[in-house]
Scaffold this motif. Sequence first.
Motif: not given
Length: 428
Positions: A67-77, A85-98
């Motif tokens: 139900x979350x945004x694609x590639x934004x992470x947060x899924x518990x493995x 918990x998986x990481x945010x792979x979107x290009x946000x500069x503070x919380x992702x890989x921007x």
Amino acid sequence: MKTFLKWAAGFFTLAIAAVALVWVLNGRDEVDVRTPVAAAAPSDSLIARGAYLARAGNCQACHTVQGGQPYAGGRGIATPFGTVFTSNLTPDTKTGIGAWSSSHFWRAMHNGRSKDGRLLYPAFPYTSYTQVTREDSDAIFAYLNSLPAVAQPNQPHALRFPYQSQAALAVWRALYFSPGVYQPDSARSAEWNRGAYLVKGLGHCAACHTARNALGASEQRLDLAGGLIPMQNWYAPSLTSPYEAGVSDWDSQAIVSLLKNGVSPRASVTGPMAEVVQRSTQYLSDADLGAMAQFLKELPASHTAPPQPAAIKTQGDSVERAAKLYEQHCAQCHGAKGEGIANAYPALAGNRAVTMGQAVNLVQIVLNGGYAPSTAGNPRPFGMPPFVLALNDPDMALVLTHIRQSWGNKASEITAVEVNRIRANSGR
């Protein structure tokens, strides 16, 4: 006193040597992220290629919470050592890989390190992704940077002591991780090498289809020879055994069909593999699927013995009850003699999924239902309803043993205790 000092000095020297060795082993083939790499603006073709490769690696499945945004992470493995918990792979500069460079991303793929140099947990399968080329890594990075930025902080992992420490992870990596890009085998065809690259690298098939030791490391000597998927209570069958999921005697097109559509004349996929087909392999080109098929067909066969004839364990009234349960719950779809219905319900007679030594998948399917993935080539797959409420443990054990020992099937008994254990664990 002198003896004690000698022992202490020797122990201290060994400890320093061990730390130094771990340090050196963790620095093998390290990527230089300090030197800027000149790169042109990503082209549409590079981004499209990156999207394709990300699909091949099934990256979105883990890096997207339901139900979350694609590639934004947060899924518990879930792992035997706690939750990652998986990481945010979107290009946000503070919380992702921007704020990452392509070299930072390449180091994560190749060396299993984050932007700040922190060691990553192998729930992110860099033990396989290390085989990916720099060119493919850069294409995936370009694609991820083309996505909408999502501000979603990463969740801290919930791992037990001592597994949460970087020191313990460094020791694990020194023992079990060796970085290195896939090197083509000159004695093999280009198609075989492409298949090997996809299966071993981006496809990270060994993550499920290879057994793991007590520390969670893949047993490389049993590469693709099958393994129980940690915490999921599903068995990923051996891809090298003709008695499990080996395909050496299959026509290549049947393998392609299975990976593309989820069904083929020889088998269908359910459980965790259904998600892989639905989210990943159905989108691969026929050429790449054909290459994977060629590689899988030529895997060295494991030296496993065929299933041995098993004595019928049910007697008297139990035999009649087992047959009655099958007639009541199973025969309408699977046939009175386990023959199944072509293109709808699989045959049970001679079915390797039924007769495998590992019976956990069979119990899981009957408990919770079995569903092939919905794909472009098979948009409305037939499925099997769950019997978790319809059958108690003894009755489920009876009917499954009946199926495993009828119509020429020769497999071992399934006990009520085994069914109960799987039922209890399947709710994890």
